[in-house]
Each structure stands twice: as C-alpha cells, then as structure tokens.
Design a protein around this motif. Sequence first.
Motif, PDB file in Angstrom:
ATOM      1  N   ALA A   4      78.252   1.695  54.917  1.00 33.83           N
ATOM      2  CA  ALA A   4      77.572   1.822  53.624  1.00 33.83           C
ATOM      3  C   ALA A   4      78.350   2.728  52.694  1.00 33.83           C
ATOM      4  O   ALA A   4      79.201   3.517  53.128  1.00 33.83           O
ATOM      5  N   SER A   5      78.037   2.602  51.403  1.00 31.87           N
ATOM      6  CA  SER A   5      78.616   3.473  50.387  1.00 31.87           C
ATOM      7  C   SER A   5      77.521   3.876  49.414  1.00 31.87           C
ATOM      8  O   SER A   5      76.695   3.048  49.020  1.00 31.87           O
ATOM      9  N   TYR A   6      77.542   5.157  48.996  1.00 33.56           N
ATOM     10  CA  TYR A   6      76.468   5.666  48.138  1.00 33.56           C
ATOM     11  C   TYR A   6      77.015   6.746  47.214  1.00 33.56           C
ATOM     12  O   TYR A   6      77.591   7.743  47.670  1.00 33.56           O
ATOM     13  N   LEU A  26      69.076   4.192  55.158  1.00 30.41           N
ATOM     14  CA  LEU A  26      70.241   3.322  55.310  1.00 30.41           C
ATOM     15  C   LEU A  26      70.592   3.102  56.781  1.00 30.41           C
ATOM     16  O   LEU A  26      71.077   2.042  57.159  1.00 30.41           O
ATOM     17  N   ALA A  68      72.612   2.290  46.874  1.00 31.32           N
ATOM     18  CA  ALA A  68      73.520   2.294  48.022  1.00 31.32           C
ATOM     19  C   ALA A  68      73.775   0.844  48.430  1.00 31.32           C
ATOM     20  O   ALA A  68      72.898  -0.002  48.294  1.00 31.32           O
ATOM     21  N   MET A  71      69.656   8.119  52.337  1.00 32.98           N
ATOM     22  CA  MET A  71      70.644   8.268  53.402  1.00 32.98           C
ATOM     23  C   MET A  71      70.009   8.079  54.780  1.00 32.98           C
ATOM     24  O   MET A  71      70.634   7.551  55.697  1.00 32.98           O
ATOM     25  N   LEU A  78      79.070   6.163  56.602  1.00 37.25           N
ATOM     26  CA  LEU A  78      78.581   6.255  55.226  1.00 37.25           C
ATOM     27  C   LEU A  78      79.621   6.931  54.336  1.00 37.25           C
ATOM     28  O   LEU A  78      79.951   8.105  54.531  1.00 37.25           O
ATOM     29  N   TRP A  83      75.375  -1.761  51.590  1.00 40.43           N
ATOM     30  CA  TRP A  83      75.616  -1.705  53.026  1.00 40.43           C
ATOM     31  C   TRP A  83      75.918  -3.079  53.603  1.00 40.43           C
ATOM     32  O   TRP A  83      75.540  -4.114  53.024  1.00 40.43           O
ATOM     33  N   THR A 140      67.464  11.495  47.478  1.00 35.60           N
ATOM     34  CA  THR A 140      68.821  11.188  47.934  1.00 35.60           C
ATOM     35  C   THR A 140      68.861  11.161  49.457  1.00 35.60           C
ATOM     36  O   THR A 140      69.436  10.254  50.067  1.00 35.60           O
ATOM     37  N   ASP A 182      79.591  -0.628  42.180  1.00 34.93           N
ATOM     38  CA  ASP A 182      79.751  -0.072  43.528  1.00 34.93           C
ATOM     39  C   ASP A 182      80.160  -1.191  44.483  1.00 34.93           C
ATOM     40  O   ASP A 182      79.589  -2.286  44.437  1.00 34.93           O
TER      41      ASP A 182
END
Length: 374
Positions: free
Chosen positions: A4-6, A125, A367, A122, A130, A369, A118, A318
């Motif tokens: 994942a990226s956030y 997810l 986010a 996280m 991450l 994923w 936030t 993103d």
Amino acid sequence: MRLASYNVENLFNRAKAMNLEGWAEGRPVLESFARLNQMLGEPIYTDQDKAQMVKLLTELGLSKSDKGPFVILRQNRGSLVKRPKAGGLEIVANGRTEWVGSLELIEAPVDLEAMRNTARVMIDLQADVLAVVEAESRPALRDFNTEIIGALGGPLYRHVMLIDGNDTRGIDVGLMTAEGYPIGQMRSHVDDVSANGEPIFSRDCAQFQIPLPSGKQKDKQLIVLVNHLKSKGFGSLAASAKKRLAQAERIKVIYQELVAQGEAYIAVVGDFNDTPDSAPLEPLLKGTELKDAFVHPAFDDGGYPGTFDTCKAANKIDYLLLSPALFATVTAGGVWRKGMWPGSKPKRWDVYPQLDKKENAGSDHAAVWVDLDL
C-alpha cells in the motif's frame, strides 16, 4: 502480501503555513520561504540579491523581528540582517560564509482527531508493506506507530524506516513493514543531480529491498521505490511540469537498471502529483513496462477514479506502478477513502464516525493498496 501507499500529510506536526485554509493563503508563504532559502545559500550576495532578500524577509513578516508568524530566522554566528532604530531592514552579510544560521518554518500540531483518523486508515489497510509520503522524520514515524496506532489497538509495524530527503518542510518518504517482512538494503537518491547540478528529486526516490520470506518466491525480493514528485502548487506550472518530467525520467533509468540486474518484482509507488495522461509521467507510464494497479481487472476504485480531494479523474495522483511479473501476482486492490473528507452535498463516500468536520480528515489523499500472491 498486501502492498500500500498513503500520503499522510504529516503525523504530529506540520509547517504552520501548510495548515492555512486553501492555497491562496499558504502558497505565497511557502514560495517566499523557498526562494529566500535558495538565495541565502549563495556564496556571494549582490546588491540586487540583497534588495530581493529584504523584500522576501518583509513578506515573511521578519522586518522587525527574527520571528514571524510562519518563519524563524536563526542568526547563530555573525549577522545576516541589521534593523536600524530609525526603521528599515538591511542585509549586512556579503555571502553565506559571513554568517551561520538558518531559515526555518514554524510548525504547528496536527489536529488530534485527524491524527487518529490517519492511524485508523493505517490500521484498516492491514498492509504488510506500507509506503508513507509526507512524514516528518523516522522518529516521528516510529512514535506514531507505537503511540497512536498502538493506543488505538492496532497491530504495530515491526520495521519503520525513513531517510531524510531534500525538502526542508519535513515531508519525507518512508516505509513501514509488518512482522516477517524485514527491510533489507536501502538506497537514497537525494544526491542524483541533473545536468545543471541541481538535485533531481524534491524529496527522494527512496529504494527499499524487502526479502520475500517463504513460498514459491523464496530467495527473491521485492524492490519498492517510494516517491513524492514535484507538486503543481509552487512556482509556474511549466517549471513544475519540467521538474516532474526530469524526476520521472530518472526513475525510469533506476527502474531499468534494476531490471537489467535481474530484479523481477519492482514497485514504483507514492504521490506523483500528476494524472496518468500527463506528459511528465510519460517516461514511466509509456516508456517502461510498468503497469498501473488501477487498470488491473481485480482493482476496485470504489466508484471514483481519483485519489485526492474530490477524487475526480483530474485528482488521480497516487500510484502503485508494478513491474509485469509483480502485476501478474495481483489478486485484489482498491482505494481506501474512509479517512478523507467526503464533502457534504452530496456525501461521496463512507467515512469514520469521528470524521465529522473537514479538519478531522486524516489526509486529503486516499490510500491505495494491492494484494500480491507472493
């Protein structure tokens, strides 16, 4: 494995100017700060430079004091400025070697409920790997993991790493991984420079190696390149686009070098600050075999094509770009928006009950994923 990226938009503290309502207020402060910081680093200050410095210092509220509403001027040894009793402001140093000090942005705490939202993102997810964008520092990322995620009952990430980048605002890129996914070799690209000697990356293209622990891919590894490309918010649009293009071209070279070394599982992730059809991202999206996770049949965008703000197509910024071998292992994917402000007329998506006003949003970004069969 879930990757994942956030973009968390800072965890504990954020530059006070970045917390202002809208670009109209915050943007001039950050632009003046960036320009003045650049000028202060010059070995020689010309009369023209000094006049411009006075103008910028005044714009930043530093004409009468070393502390303004958003910026602090630290003069540790020697003097940069003189403020005569009769009024006015004068640059007395003739170059960077004549004084020791710095120009710093004043920070302000992130809204407490925003901080918790936030963390909720996280936690929910459940990512094994991450990528985190816009984190202040490794200690901040570590403490957020133990003090905020832990306080909400979430499982802690076993490994937390962030390499300080080129941005002076504390918006760096890092990586958090779960038990069983240790972070192996790391490489920073902060010193990669263009032909004119300027750093290519506004933050970094941080390169992390994750050994794959077991199963059919044992003894292989995942390479994650975490990025935050130049935004459209500061400087001219043409200059910003040129910078993003240079960054994308450099990432392409890094990716191709990894492929030539025999790496099969490579992910280029993060906030690219541009859309898939943009010219600056062409080197990555058209000039390589990297595939955007969003186009995978198993990927669910939740009914909205974007990842930022209102999540329209123009706000798709993103990314999870995957090498062909990695793309072939995707079994599911999606966009997690529960920590984003959904608007009110109409409400676009479901959010956490604690997100009852815009200031409580965990981030302006969703986010993203994917689940990988590795």
